[in-house]
Scaffold this motif. Structure first.
Motif, PDB file in Angstrom:
ATOM      1  N   UNK A 126       0.839  -1.193   0.000  1.00 17.54           N
ATOM      2  CA  UNK A 126       0.000   0.000   0.000  1.00 17.54           C
ATOM      3  C   UNK A 126       0.874   1.243   0.000  1.00 17.54           C
ATOM      4  N   UNK A 127       0.682   2.111  -0.984  1.00 18.89           N
ATOM      5  CA  UNK A 127       1.452   3.354  -1.069  1.00 18.89           C
ATOM      6  C   UNK A 127       1.069   4.244   0.111  1.00 18.89           C
ATOM      7  N   UNK A 128       2.028   4.691   0.911  1.00 11.17           N
ATOM      8  CA  UNK A 128       1.687   5.549   2.060  1.00 11.17           C
ATOM      9  C   UNK A 128       1.236   6.929   1.593  1.00 11.17           C
ATOM     10  N   UNK A 129       0.590   7.693   2.467  1.00 10.25           N
ATOM     11  CA  UNK A 129       0.158   9.051   2.095  1.00 10.25           C
ATOM     12  C   UNK A 129       1.314   9.898   1.582  1.00 10.25           C
ATOM     13  N   UNK A 130       1.001  10.754   0.624  1.00  9.15           N
ATOM     14  CA  UNK A 130       1.996  11.610  -0.010  1.00  9.15           C
ATOM     15  C   UNK A 130       1.567  13.075   0.086  1.00  9.15           C
ATOM     16  N   UNK A 131       2.544  13.969   0.152  1.00  3.40           N
ATOM     17  CA  UNK A 131       2.248  15.391  -0.016  1.00  3.40           C
ATOM     18  C   UNK A 131       2.123  15.669  -1.514  1.00  3.40           C
ATOM     19  N   UNK A 132       1.125  16.484  -1.877  1.00  4.45           N
ATOM     20  CA  UNK A 132       0.887  16.808  -3.284  1.00  4.45           C
ATOM     21  C   UNK A 132       0.987  18.324  -3.456  1.00  4.45           C
ATOM     22  N   UNK A 133       1.759  18.745  -4.453  1.00  5.13           N
ATOM     23  CA  UNK A 133       1.985  20.162  -4.749  1.00  5.13           C
ATOM     24  C   UNK A 133       1.554  20.396  -6.193  1.00  5.13           C
TER      25      UNK A 133
END
Length: 304
Positions: free
Chosen positions: A194-201
């Motif tokens: 499962x891909x962990x949460x990411x910051x998105x810009x």
């Protein structure tokens, strides 16, 4: 006078009752891939009855490997669970007792769901990898009654790889009748886990007459549509000049190799739209350390 040995009126103790033989082998859910400080996985074992008659309830002991940075994950409030999946697809959870050092769980009187010869079932627990877990492969130990087995393989990785490409909603055309559009990207898991949460810009192209459009009251939103079509909004914070948005800790809903989701924001053409009759441009999405342009945005100034 010699001592008299008493016998319980209801027969032998539970541990002395005869039970049909059974085997325990690595199995259950598929091999588990865990990202550091990421979502939980479910290592387990497979059980099979080898003799006539039912297998009676057993005590189960599950131990974590030492020095690997794995932790049991509570699924029911504070309780860690052992889940037994029977041959007919019925899953039964059993709450366990965690050892003082957090390294093992014990479960009492667990029905292994083996009613007769040849019956099969699976049992598993939930674990996570801490942020200082050691990358590599390892396994848990399962003791079911007096039978023991390692679990399915647990692979701990620094990062679950994923890719980002232009996509999401269809190409966007902004005109007088459709001043708001939804440019976005498509994200895809490139490995198990499962891909962990990411910051998105997200940044706007300069000089193209676009601005972000607020959807959640005064908030601009990032929308993630998972593989089942369910949408999940995440509020963001705008840069001082309004040319960029930052969305911290975005769940991309990518679990399992090949799973995809789409991500988009709302933009609006302004009175400062360029004089060209039709101008094509795109936003830039930075998802973690991966970047991509959005779907194309066509601004049709002829209708203004």
């Amino acid at each position: 006078m010699p001592a008299v040995q008493s016998t319980p009126a209801d027969g032998p103790a539970p541990g002395d009752r005869p039970t049909a033989p059974f085997t325990v082998t690595p199995g259950g859910p598929p091999d588990v891939v865990l990202a550091l400080a990421g979502e939980s996985g479910y290592p387990g074992v497979r059980l099979e009855a080898g003799g006539d008659g039912p297998v009676l309830p057993q005590d189960v002991y599950v131990a974590l490997p030492r020095g690997k940075g794995l932790e049991f994950f509570p699924e029911s409030g504070p309780n860690c669970l052992l889940t037994v999946l029977g041959a007919h697809g019925t899953a039964t959870p059993y709450p366990g007792t965690l050892s003082p050092d957090g390294r093992s769980l014990t479960f009492q009187n667990v029905d292994p769901a083996l009613p007769g010869k040849g019956a099969k079932s699976a049992a598993w627990v939930a674990v996570t990898a801490s942020d200082n877990a050691l990358p590599g492969s390892t396994e848990l130990l399962f003791c079911v009654g007096d039978r023991t087995s390692p679990s399915t393989l647990v692979r701990v990785v620094d990062d679950i790889p994923f890719s980002v490409s232009p996509g999401g909603p269809p190409d966007v055309t902004l005109d007088r009748d459709h001043p708001v559009g939804y440019p976005g990207v498509r994200v895809r898991a490139d490995d198990d886990g499962t891909v962990p949460p990411q910051d998105v810009y997200v940044t706007l192209p300069r000089g193209k007459g676009l601005r972000f459009n607020a959807e959640g009251g005064s908030h601009c939103l990032l929308t993630v549509q998972d593989t089942h079509g369910t949408t999940h909004p995440f509020p963001g914070h705008a840069a001082a000049d309004g040319q960029a948005l930052i969305f911290p800790g975005v769940n991309l809903f990518l679990s399992g190799k090949g799973t995809t989701s789409t991500v988009w924001v709302a933009v609006k053409a302004t009175a400062g739209v360029p004089a060209e009759p039709k101008e094509s441009t795109a936003l830039t999405f930075c998802v973690g350390v991966r970047t991509s342009l959005s779907t194309p945005v066509d601004v049709d100034a002829r209708t203004w």
